[in-house]
Design an enzyme around this catalytic site. Structure first.
Site, PDB file in Angstrom:
ATOM      1  N   LEU A 309       0.814  -1.213   0.000  1.00  0.00           N
ATOM      2  CA  LEU A 309       0.000   0.000   0.000  1.00  0.00           C
ATOM      3  C   LEU A 309       0.847   1.261   0.000  1.00  0.00           C
ATOM      4  CD1 LEU A 309      -2.746  -0.975   2.618  1.00  0.00           C
ATOM      5  CD2 LEU A 309      -2.989  -0.902   0.141  1.00  0.00           C
ATOM      6  N   GLY A 310       2.019   1.210   0.629  1.00  0.00           N
ATOM      7  CA  GLY A 310       2.851   2.397   0.700  1.00  0.00           C
ATOM      8  C   GLY A 310       4.124   2.138   1.460  1.00  0.00           C
ATOM      9  N   GLY A 312       6.831   4.258   4.062  1.00  0.00           N
ATOM     10  CA  GLY A 312       7.066   5.459   4.852  1.00  0.00           C
ATOM     11  C   GLY A 312       8.384   5.381   5.576  1.00  0.00           C
ATOM     12  N   GLY A 313       8.609   6.376   6.433  1.00  0.00           N
ATOM     13  CA  GLY A 313       9.871   6.434   7.161  1.00  0.00           C
ATOM     14  C   GLY A 313      10.037   5.314   8.159  1.00  0.00           C
ATOM     15  N   PHE A 314       8.945   4.601   8.489  1.00  0.00           N
ATOM     16  CA  PHE A 314       9.033   3.593   9.541  1.00  0.00           C
ATOM     17  C   PHE A 314       8.656   2.207   9.058  1.00  0.00           C
ATOM     18  CE2 PHE A 314       7.690   7.711  11.251  1.00  0.00           C
ATOM     19  CZ  PHE A 314       8.852   8.043  11.906  1.00  0.00           C
ATOM     20  N   GLY A 315       8.618   2.004   7.757  1.00  0.00           N
ATOM     21  CA  GLY A 315       8.365   0.668   7.254  1.00  0.00           C
ATOM     22  C   GLY A 315       7.398   0.649   6.087  1.00  0.00           C
ATOM     23  N   VAL A 317       3.812  -0.854   4.299  1.00  0.00           N
ATOM     24  CA  VAL A 317       2.451  -1.193   4.697  1.00  0.00           C
ATOM     25  C   VAL A 317       1.827  -2.055   3.605  1.00  0.00           C
ATOM     26  CG1 VAL A 317       0.200  -0.321   5.405  1.00  0.00           C
ATOM     27  CG2 VAL A 317       2.264   0.977   5.944  1.00  0.00           C
ATOM     28  N   LYS A 332       1.703  -3.086   8.939  1.00  0.00           N
ATOM     29  CA  LYS A 332       2.930  -2.279   8.813  1.00  0.00           C
ATOM     30  C   LYS A 332       4.092  -3.059   9.409  1.00  0.00           C
ATOM     31  CE  LYS A 332       3.019   2.155   9.404  1.00  0.00           C
ATOM     32  NZ  LYS A 332       3.017   3.529   9.968  1.00  0.00           N
ATOM     33  N   ASP A 428       2.608  13.101  15.430  1.00  0.00           N
ATOM     34  CA  ASP A 428       2.879  13.083  13.991  1.00  0.00           C
ATOM     35  C   ASP A 428       1.598  13.346  13.199  1.00  0.00           C
ATOM     36  OD1 ASP A 428       4.635  12.970  11.884  1.00  0.00           O
ATOM     37  OD2 ASP A 428       4.565  10.797  11.665  1.00  0.00           O
TER      38      ASP A 428
END
Length: 630
Positions: A309-310, A312-315, A317, A332, A428
């Site tokens: 799905l995407g 990001g900075g933390f993993g 998804v 995630k 955040d």
């Protein structure tokens, strides 16, 4: 259902279900010789069960209902229980409901997430108590969990002469307690219409839940006929069916048997290694919030890229579907370091998993495996808000949609900061962390950086985390996240949604442009409407747009004491407060930093990013993320 079980809802989210007696009944006593109109005495009894795919977690509840019509198509699901909608009822609705509610909705003034309430023309209970019953032997109160998956019986009795409504609850097979759980003086003759439909109503939210009725009875002017428990249908099994134990008897040759055993051992070791998890004794305390890695692996089809799905900075998804329940989830995968306090982090994950609000993306649980942590969320069909704001080739949101999303996110922050049992600092808040469900409701998600502390205590200093452009100055200087720093980020979010611009952009000369300063310049020049997203093409409510832009500047004030609380923000958005005004001494973010001898670069430099830049899943945007290892 084929066995006679009545299913008000199935495992479909955001739905409603009703079951009414086929014909309306006369509730006004027309045989009395008195000139006083009385509502007839009645008694109802029913056995219900609330069955969720997750232990201890369910969504919404069900209600016994008297309504003037069986057509409740205008009613909403979710927290409205399929009875009313956002107007929350008027005296003309003629609705009496006894709710069995398993969600605490602050906007409905619910007392907790497991209660029984009496509602009159509204979903705000006239009287409510925690679910349970009083034992006949000693009169002590015994708790009952409405979503325990176990059948329970409810009695609703109205005395037309005394004008008293009693509600009693007990486990199945326990005789009706002598003392009711609720007893309220109500004159139904002023509430009911001459004819009313009798039945039950229920709704679902984000956690897949079944609401069953095993049997019910109703009677005027006397007790409801008792239910024959031996004839009640059985509840269906939840989860995968037990494996059948088939014993294969054979007499193979010794060599064939040896080869088979060797292969079995090899396969077992390979399978155990493939799905090995990190599990320690202390994690047993977290119970149903722990998911098996094997289930998540199969749900995402082995974490294949087609389910991505995407990023990001933390993993990364992934979208998945749990095979046992067909529940759509988002998983995630986050890298973690055991030295960063994994035990405390998981404890916070489990605590956050108990947050229940219609504008929060539900965190269902977690799994640990090797060097990564897997977080399981509800799947949101329409993705994140940022793609609707910045993807110029995609659909643009109309202003009413944007304003509805803004109010929803503000409502969720009020719940986090003030209405939950602890203070939750999100840390955040931004458009990419606001997810949109099937009805385009905004749901604040991604609690990977959230911190919790008790009401009445001070937040602790920690590492500076978040996304550049949304960080309040005092957070960068002190490292202390507070509700006020969340309000600052929410103010930037307001400007982001109204303007369709990123918090930090660039002009035609590639010079950095801070959104807060850019909007403040328009405000100072009397041209604040020119800051509105051009894709709206002037089709917006002037008063609402001006409110959002002004409120965005006020929330993003450089001085924390000048920012409003999130409750005050909600009052502005609900038009319960006069229009906010900026102080004549208001200064831009950049100018405030310059006056204190700090430039923009000096604010950024002390915070070394763990991830310097990452591109979104669509490859459209870059952002700087500060990460503290969690």
């Amino acid at each position: 259902m084929p066995n006679g079980l009545l299913a008000l809802t199935n495992f479909t989210s955001q739905e409603k279900g009703h079951a009414f007696h086929s014909a309306p009944l006369s509730f006004i006593n027309t045989t009395t010789n008195s000139s006083t109109t009385l509502a007839r005495s009645f008694s109802a009894s029913f056995v219900f069960a609330i069955v969720s795919i997750l232990d201890g977690l369910s969504d919404q509840g069900l209600a016994f209902v008297l309504a003037p019509t069986s057509n409740l198509s205008l009613a909403n699901g979710g927290q409205y229980l399929g009875l009313l909608n956002a107007t929350n009822g008027t005296t003309s609705d003629h609705i009496l409901a006894v709710e069995l509610d398993t969600i605490r909705n602050p906007e409905m003034s619910d007392i907790n997430s497991n209660h029984v309430g009496i509602n009159v023309n509204s979903l705000i209970s006239q009287k409510a108590k925690p679910a349970g019953y009083y034992g006949d032997e000693d009169g002590t109160f015994r708790d009952l969990m409405l979503n325990s998956r176990k059948p329970m019986q409810v009695w609703v009795d109205y005395d037309g002469q005394a004008r008293i409504l009693n509600v009693t609850l007990a486990p199945v097979q326990v005789p009706k307690p002598k003392s009711p759980l609720l007893s309220e003086a109500i004159d139904l003759s002023t509430i009911v219409a001459e004819t009313m439909y009798v039945g039950l109503s229920s709704s679902t939210g984000v956690v897949s839940t079944h609401h069953y009725v095993l049997g019910w009875s109703f009677c005027f002017d006397g007790p409801a006929p008792p239910l024959d428990f031996s004839k009640l249908p059985t509840l269906p099994h939840v989860g995968p069916e037990p494996r059948s134990k088939i014993l294969y008897i054979s007499l193979p040759l010794a060599s064939v048997l040896l080869i088979t055993l060797v292969l079995a051992v090899v396969f077992f070791l390979w399978h155990r290694h493939r799905f090995a998890e990190v599990r320690e004794d202390w994690e047993d305390d977290f119970g149903p919030h722990r998911f098996a890695y094997k289930d998540l692996f199969h749900a995402t089809d082995g974490f294949k890229n087609r389910n991505l799905l995407g990023v990001g900075g933390f993993g990364k998804v992934y979208k998945g579907v749990l095979p046992a329940s067909n529940l759509e989830i988002a998983v995630k995968r986050v890298s973690h370091d055991s030295r960063q306090g994994v035990r405390e982090f998981i404890a916070e994950v489990v605590s956050i998993g108990r947050l229940r609000h219609r504008n929060l993306a539900q965190l269902l649980g977690y799994c640990r495996r090797n060097g990564e942590l897997l977080l399981v969320y509800d799947y949101m069909e329409n993705g994140s808000l940022d793609k609707y704001l910045y993807n110029r080739n995609g659909p643009a949101l109309h202003w009413p949609q944007r304003y509805w999303i803004i109010k929803g996110v503000a409502s969720s922050l009020l719940y986090l900061h003030e209405d939950w049992e602890q203070v939750v600092i999100h840390r955040d808040i931004k458009a990419s962390n606001v997810l949109l469900d099937r009805q385009m409701n905004g749901r604040l998600g991604d609690f990977g950086l959230a911190r919790l502390y008790d009401h009445g205590t001070d937040a602790q200093t920690t590492h500076v985390v978040g996304t550049m452009g949304y960080l309040a100055r005092e957070l960068v200087r002190t490292g202390k996240a507070t509700p006020s720093t969340d309000v600052f980020a929410f103010g930037v979010f307001l400007l982001e949604v109204a303007c369709g611009r990123r918090p930090i952009g660039s002009d035609e000369h590639n010079n950095p442009v801070v959104l807060v300063d850019w909007v403040f310049e328009h405000h100072s020049n009397g041209s604040i409407i020119d800051a509105v997203d051009s894709r709206l093409m002037g089709k917006f409510n002037m008063k609402e747009v001006t409110l959002v832009l002004t409120l965005g500047l006020l929330c993003a004030h450089p001085l924390p004491n000048a920012r409003p609380s999130i409750r005050k923000v909600m009052q502005y958005l609900d038009s319960d407060q006069s229009f906010p005004r900026l102080s004549p001494t208001y200064m831009s973010y950049s100018k405030m930093a310059q006056m204190q001898g700090e430039g923009f670069d000096s604010i950024i430099m002390p915070c070394t990013p763990r991830v310097k830049s990452n591109r979104s899943a669509s490859g459209e945007s870059w952002e700087t993320v500060l990460f503290d290892g969690r």
